[in-house]
Design a protein around this motif. Structure first.
Motif, PDB file in Angstrom:
ATOM      1  N   LYS A 248      34.288  33.591  61.870  1.00  0.00           N
ATOM      2  CA  LYS A 248      33.311  33.404  60.466  1.00  0.00           C
ATOM      3  C   LYS A 248      33.237  31.806  60.235  1.00  0.00           C
ATOM      4  CE  LYS A 248      32.106  35.008  55.954  1.00  0.00           C
ATOM      5  NZ  LYS A 248      32.572  35.809  54.807  1.00  0.00           N
ATOM      6  N   ALA A 249      32.101  31.120  60.082  1.00  0.00           N
ATOM      7  CA  ALA A 249      31.752  29.915  59.737  1.00  0.00           C
ATOM      8  C   ALA A 249      30.678  29.792  58.696  1.00  0.00           C
ATOM      9  CB  ALA A 249      31.573  29.394  61.145  1.00  0.00           C
ATOM     10  N   GLU A 250      30.824  28.568  58.030  1.00  0.00           N
ATOM     11  CA  GLU A 250      29.612  28.139  57.323  1.00  0.00           C
ATOM     12  C   GLU A 250      29.013  26.804  57.938  1.00  0.00           C
ATOM     13  OE1 GLU A 250      30.703  27.568  53.342  1.00  0.00           O
ATOM     14  OE2 GLU A 250      31.000  29.877  53.093  1.00  0.00           O
ATOM     15  N   TYR A 270      39.939  23.017  54.353  1.00  0.00           N
ATOM     16  CA  TYR A 270      38.783  23.147  55.151  1.00  0.00           C
ATOM     17  C   TYR A 270      39.076  22.642  56.731  1.00  0.00           C
ATOM     18  CZ  TYR A 270      38.081  18.117  54.698  1.00  0.00           C
ATOM     19  OH  TYR A 270      37.915  16.724  54.350  1.00  0.00           O
ATOM     20  N   LYS A 272      36.297  21.488  59.845  1.00  0.00           N
ATOM     21  CA  LYS A 272      35.272  21.649  60.392  1.00  0.00           C
ATOM     22  C   LYS A 272      34.730  20.670  61.595  1.00  0.00           C
ATOM     23  CE  LYS A 272      33.837  18.310  56.606  1.00  0.00           C
ATOM     24  NZ  LYS A 272      32.970  17.887  55.485  1.00  0.00           N
ATOM     25  N   CYS A 281      31.915  24.789  59.733  1.00  0.00           N
ATOM     26  CA  CYS A 281      32.995  24.902  58.729  1.00  0.00           C
ATOM     27  C   CYS A 281      33.729  26.117  58.989  1.00  0.00           C
ATOM     28  CB  CYS A 281      32.799  24.624  57.148  1.00  0.00           C
ATOM     29  SG  CYS A 281      34.061  24.408  56.085  1.00  0.00           S
ATOM     30  N   LYS A 283      35.977  29.601  58.672  1.00  0.00           N
ATOM     31  CA  LYS A 283      36.348  30.291  57.583  1.00  0.00           C
ATOM     32  C   LYS A 283      37.346  31.422  57.968  1.00  0.00           C
ATOM     33  CE  LYS A 283      33.961  28.227  54.332  1.00  0.00           C
ATOM     34  NZ  LYS A 283      34.786  27.570  53.278  1.00  0.00           N
ATOM     35  N   ASN A 284      37.333  31.928  59.228  1.00  0.00           N
ATOM     36  CA  ASN A 284      38.315  32.886  59.613  1.00  0.00           C
ATOM     37  C   ASN A 284      38.333  32.773  60.863  1.00  0.00           C
ATOM     38  OD1 ASN A 284      38.726  35.867  60.579  1.00  0.00           O
ATOM     39  ND2 ASN A 284      39.317  35.637  58.371  1.00  0.00           N
ATOM     40  N   ASP A 294      42.484  33.725  57.457  1.00  0.00           N
ATOM     41  CA  ASP A 294      41.489  32.981  56.701  1.00  0.00           C
ATOM     42  C   ASP A 294      41.946  31.637  56.885  1.00  0.00           C
ATOM     43  OD1 ASP A 294      39.669  34.948  56.032  1.00  0.00           O
ATOM     44  OD2 ASP A 294      40.795  35.151  54.066  1.00  0.00           O
ATOM     45  N   ILE A 295      41.025  30.549  56.840  1.00  0.00           N
ATOM     46  CA  ILE A 295      41.390  29.002  57.183  1.00  0.00           C
ATOM     47  C   ILE A 295      42.561  28.676  56.285  1.00  0.00           C
ATOM     48  CG2 ILE A 295      39.576  28.159  55.578  1.00  0.00           C
ATOM     49  CD1 ILE A 295      40.373  27.209  59.172  1.00  0.00           C
TER      50      ILE A 295
END
Length: 305
Positions: A248-250, A270, A272, A281, A283-284, A294-295
């Motif tokens: 998972k990422a943003e 964070y 990234k 970025c 996230k998981n 999780d990060i």
């Protein structure tokens, strides 16, 4: 109407359960053989077999679909219709056996995304909608006459896993609608449009090289790859000389001076990675030899060489 169901994973269980719940006469279930799975390599039963046994449905698990023994067993079930959901490619002697034919539930809006991995490729390609289609089987894979289809939206943050679950339920309902229409003789076959091949998007099997992130690509394209391969087989990169899977990422705006593939971290909250025009970025994640986490948890235990 006597129905034989063919399928293997969880995705197929929802459809089989929908048919049984709707009261259709499922006289046999064909699924893959049991096989070793997991670290302990214990013998595991397919999800469809577990469900079928719980409902006292007869189960066949052929190694080879062309074997005379299996063909004889299948013919003895005397099916009027065969239903296929997430199973192997069938030989003609199998799909052409029942008088009402063999139908398949495919996890795309055919003729788009024919192939082995339609859910993954729809998300990887950034589609805003996908769906499920029922159709009659014929020689060429995923090309038979369409019976019904149903659209499903793809949200910006949906992963392949999210779409899998949506299509599993939508597909089960569409399959019941399709089987009922065949039982009633109230359906119309729609030949798949002869679209120019260049306009067709395909869904081939995914290999390891497909999963490696190319940080020189646009950030949206990388984000779609991560979404489209989560939770399996998962996009990955190299980090601290080890394989790092990103589930998972943003997307974030890129800061100047960071080359694609470079990364920034505060070692607490964070991590990234720079793409051509933005940051991914994480996230998981899961580092080689470690569990998925999780990060924040990942960074607490991180010692970068």
């Amino acid at each position: 109407m006597r129905i034989v169901f063919m399928g293997t994973p969880d995705f197929a269980v929802a459809s089989l359960d929908a048919l049984v719940t709707a009261g259709f006469d499922v006289v046999g279930v064909i699924t893959a053989p049991d096989k070793p799975a997991g670290r302990g390599q214990k013998i595991a039963e397919p999800a469809v077999k577990k469900y079928a046994v719980s409902k006292n449905l007869p189960v066949l698990q052929p190694e080879k679909l062309k074997s005379p023994e299996f063909i004889e067993q299948l013919r003895a079930l005397n099916a009027d219709l065969q239903v296929v959901v997430a199973f192997r490619m069938l030989p003609e002697v199998v799909w052409n056996m029942p008088p009402k034919g063999t139908i398949n539930l495919h996890a795309s809006l055919l003729p788009q995304y024919r192939g082995a991995a339609p859910i993954n490729w729809a998300v990887i390609n950034g589609e805003t909608e996908t769906g499920v289609t029922t159709f009659f089987l014929k020689h060429e894979i995923d090309t038979g006459n369409i019976l019904f289809s149903e659209k499903v939206p793809v949200d910006d943050e949906d992963t392949a896993g999210d779409i899998h679950d949506k299509l599993m339920q939508t597909g089960a309902a569409l399959l019941v609608k399709t089987v009922q229409a065949i039982a009633d003789g109230q359906y119309q076959e729609i030949p798949q449009s002869s679209i120019d091949d260049e306009a067709l998007k395909h869904a081939p099997k995914i290999f390891k090289e497909t999963c490696q992130i190319n940080w020189n690509q646009p950030v949206k394209q990388v984000h779609n790859l991560i979404r489209g391969l989560s939770p399996y087989p998962t996009a990955f990169t190299t980090f601290d000389n080890k394989t790092l899977k990103i589930f998972k990422a943003e997307v974030q705006e890129k800061e100047p001076g960071i080359q694609p593939g470079g990364y920034l971290t505060d070692s607490k909250t964070y991590l990234k990675f720079a793409c051509r025009d933005g940051f991914i970025c994480a996230k998981n994640v899961q580092l080689e030899g470690k569990k998925r986490m999780d990060i924040e948890e990942f960074l607490r235990g991180l010692r970068v060489g």
